[in-house]
Design a protein around this motif. Structure first.
Motif, PDB file in Angstrom:
ATOM      1  N   LEU A 121      31.068  64.449  40.174  1.00  0.00           N
ATOM      2  CA  LEU A 121      32.688  65.450  40.585  1.00  0.00           C
ATOM      3  C   LEU A 121      33.222  66.688  41.797  1.00  0.00           C
ATOM      4  O   LEU A 121      33.436  66.228  41.915  1.00  0.00           O
ATOM      5  CB  LEU A 121      32.443  66.229  39.360  1.00  0.00           C
ATOM      6  N   SER A 122      31.745  67.345  42.273  1.00  0.00           N
ATOM      7  CA  SER A 122      32.465  67.845  42.998  1.00  0.00           C
ATOM      8  C   SER A 122      32.158  66.912  44.666  1.00  0.00           C
ATOM      9  O   SER A 122      33.278  67.977  45.742  1.00  0.00           O
ATOM     10  CB  SER A 122      30.206  68.183  43.508  1.00  0.00           C
ATOM     11  N   ILE A 123      32.461  65.920  44.452  1.00  0.00           N
ATOM     12  CA  ILE A 123      32.907  65.123  45.675  1.00  0.00           C
ATOM     13  C   ILE A 123      34.392  64.592  45.653  1.00  0.00           C
ATOM     14  O   ILE A 123      35.062  64.723  46.222  1.00  0.00           O
ATOM     15  CB  ILE A 123      31.758  63.235  46.147  1.00  0.00           C
ATOM     16  N   PHE A 124      34.344  64.440  43.799  1.00  0.00           N
ATOM     17  CA  PHE A 124      35.882  63.880  43.748  1.00  0.00           C
ATOM     18  C   PHE A 124      36.695  65.448  44.314  1.00  0.00           C
ATOM     19  O   PHE A 124      37.471  66.011  44.836  1.00  0.00           O
ATOM     20  CB  PHE A 124      35.969  63.984  42.364  1.00  0.00           C
ATOM     21  N   ILE A 197      44.229  59.841  45.692  1.00  0.00           N
ATOM     22  CA  ILE A 197      44.302  59.980  43.674  1.00  0.00           C
ATOM     23  C   ILE A 197      45.705  59.376  43.906  1.00  0.00           C
ATOM     24  O   ILE A 197      46.576  59.773  44.794  1.00  0.00           O
ATOM     25  CB  ILE A 197      43.905  61.444  44.104  1.00  0.00           C
ATOM     26  N   ARG A 198      45.859  58.005  43.001  1.00  0.00           N
ATOM     27  CA  ARG A 198      46.806  57.635  43.015  1.00  0.00           C
ATOM     28  C   ARG A 198      47.597  57.616  42.040  1.00  0.00           C
ATOM     29  O   ARG A 198      46.983  57.449  41.176  1.00  0.00           O
ATOM     30  CB  ARG A 198      46.571  55.823  43.630  1.00  0.00           C
ATOM     31  N   ALA A 208      41.534  59.050  40.203  1.00  0.00           N
ATOM     32  CA  ALA A 208      40.876  59.178  41.609  1.00  0.00           C
ATOM     33  C   ALA A 208      39.615  58.016  41.605  1.00  0.00           C
ATOM     34  O   ALA A 208      38.850  58.505  40.917  1.00  0.00           O
ATOM     35  CB  ALA A 208      40.475  60.260  40.879  1.00  0.00           C
ATOM     36  N   VAL A 209      39.759  57.748  43.225  1.00  0.00           N
ATOM     37  CA  VAL A 209      38.476  57.339  43.487  1.00  0.00           C
ATOM     38  C   VAL A 209      37.899  57.770  44.923  1.00  0.00           C
ATOM     39  O   VAL A 209      38.360  58.424  45.732  1.00  0.00           O
ATOM     40  CB  VAL A 209      39.178  55.899  44.011  1.00  0.00           C
ATOM     41  N   PHE A 210      36.991  57.282  45.158  1.00  0.00           N
ATOM     42  CA  PHE A 210      35.833  57.039  46.587  1.00  0.00           C
ATOM     43  C   PHE A 210      34.976  56.184  46.585  1.00  0.00           C
ATOM     44  O   PHE A 210      34.662  56.229  45.529  1.00  0.00           O
ATOM     45  CB  PHE A 210      35.691  59.007  46.385  1.00  0.00           C
ATOM     46  N   LYS A 211      33.956  56.257  47.882  1.00  0.00           N
ATOM     47  CA  LYS A 211      33.529  55.154  47.328  1.00  0.00           C
ATOM     48  C   LYS A 211      32.317  55.961  48.104  1.00  0.00           C
ATOM     49  O   LYS A 211      32.253  56.230  49.126  1.00  0.00           O
ATOM     50  CB  LYS A 211      33.592  54.641  48.891  1.00  0.00           C
ATOM     51  N   LEU A 212      30.848  55.118  47.708  1.00  0.00           N
ATOM     52  CA  LEU A 212      29.391  55.539  49.001  1.00  0.00           C
ATOM     53  C   LEU A 212      29.016  53.871  49.002  1.00  0.00           C
ATOM     54  O   LEU A 212      29.510  53.226  48.480  1.00  0.00           O
ATOM     55  CB  LEU A 212      28.727  56.418  48.106  1.00  0.00           C
ATOM     56  N   PHE A 217      33.081  55.229  43.142  1.00  0.00           N
ATOM     57  CA  PHE A 217      33.318  56.582  41.211  1.00  0.00           C
ATOM     58  C   PHE A 217      35.164  56.645  41.435  1.00  0.00           C
ATOM     59  O   PHE A 217      35.308  56.802  41.987  1.00  0.00           O
ATOM     60  CB  PHE A 217      32.508  57.396  42.064  1.00  0.00           C
ATOM     61  N   TYR A 218      34.712  56.434  40.074  1.00  0.00           N
ATOM     62  CA  TYR A 218      36.047  56.296  40.013  1.00  0.00           C
ATOM     63  C   TYR A 218      36.604  57.299  39.257  1.00  0.00           C
ATOM     64  O   TYR A 218      35.702  57.125  38.283  1.00  0.00           O
ATOM     65  CB  TYR A 218      37.270  55.191  39.659  1.00  0.00           C
ATOM     66  N   ILE A 219      37.897  57.573  38.632  1.00  0.00           N
ATOM     67  CA  ILE A 219      38.312  58.367  37.707  1.00  0.00           C
ATOM     68  C   ILE A 219      40.053  58.403  37.044  1.00  0.00           C
ATOM     69  O   ILE A 219      40.823  57.894  37.500  1.00  0.00           O
ATOM     70  CB  ILE A 219      38.287  60.070  37.509  1.00  0.00           C
TER      71      ILE A 219
END
Length: 303
Positions: A121-124, A197-198, A208-212, A217-219
């Protein structure tokens, strides 16, 4: 994130100390404090990328012809908040990341706890906060929803309580993954960032999304029907067998197609000097690195 003791230096003529990069902490709102240079995506991710590469460099999408030795950072947090998020990230690294982003042997069982979910969540929070003022086509309604999300995630981090539903799409086992073309394997295994964040309308909602490496990870905000969430895998407390995650929602699949297309376009903007340097680095390496393995998996298998 990196440890950062302080940015205080002595002032001339016996005046009050000068605080370098002074400001208000983006998390706890402490005013006029020394701000650490915080990683937007955790530092351990870039350390992994360099460790599994022939060279100790990374490249940003903002300038693919420039080699960097670390990931993007901004002065965001006071020392105490920097340490708080750093401790959370250690949980994310040990309990999830190192088990899946592993070229030797991936481990299918992960044990999720509240600190791991708070770390994600902190990365989001950081990725969306730092993108808030960048030029975009967002509407006022979008910006209002974005602000509410930023404040909500911030409050949860401060209260050590993650009540946001977070979903995980791991890339586990043999490629190609989730029926994507094999050529996407290098990007899926080694790409970092892709944060966004689309917003959609009718009804107004966001994704919302990000990649490692080896995972997304997505919300979802409120307003998404169950039919669009059915193939999502929530990051719930307790034991999860990531080998059993076999599908993903259509919106994530479409997003991956889009960002991979952008990734391929960026590669075409690299100058010949950069291309030659990468080719030489790969060829001269005296060990088979993770980058070599991902590159090999990205080639279509002979029929």
């Amino acid at each position: 994130m990196e440890n950062h003791a302080s940015n205080i230096s002595e002032a001339p003529n016996g005046n009050d100390p000068v605080i370098e990069h002074a400001g208000t902490c983006a998390l706890c709102d402490a005013p006029n404090v020394a701000l650490a240079e915080s990683h937007i995506i955790p530092k351990f991710v870039y350390d992994w990328l360099k460790k599994t590469s022939p060279t100790p460099y990374v490249r940003y999408s903002s300038d693919v012809n420039s080699r960097q030795q670390d990931g993007p950072k901004e002065h965001l947090l006071c020392f105490a908040c920097e340490q708080k998020l750093s401790a959370l990230e250690k949980t994310l690294a040990s309990r999830l990341f190192k088990k899946i982003a592993n070229y030797q042997k991936q481990k299918s069982i992960i044990n999720v706890n509240s600190n791991l979910r708070l770390a994600v969540l902190s990365i989001f929070w950081r990725t969306i906060l730092t993108a808030r003022n960048r030029e975009s086509s967002r509407t006022n309604e979008d910006n209002e929803a974005m602000g509410i999300f930023i404040e909500s995630t911030k409050t949860q981090i401060l209260n050590n309580s993650c009540n946001t539903k977070i979903y995980l799409a791991p890339f586990f086992g043999d490629s190609p993954y989730y029926n994507f073309d094999a050529e996407k394997t290098y990007f899926l295994e080694r790409g970092i960032g892709c944060q966004d964040i689309r917003f959609m309308d009718d009804p107004h909602r966001f994704f919302a999304v990000f990649k490692l490496p080896f995972m997304f990870f997505y919300i979802f905000s409120e307003g998404w029907p169950e039919s669009e969430l059915v193939n999502s895998s929530e990051l719930l407390d307790g034991e999860i067998n990531v080998e059993e995650i076999k599908d993903m929602p259509d919106i994530l699949r479409e997003y991956i197609e889009m960002v991979h297309e952008d990734f391929e376009k960026l590669k075409k903007t690299m100058n010949q000097s950069s291309l030659d340097r990468i080719s030489n680095d790969m060829r001269k390496s005296n060990v088979i690195t993770g980058a070599h393995k991902s590159l090999g998996r990205s080639r279509p298998k002979p029929r």
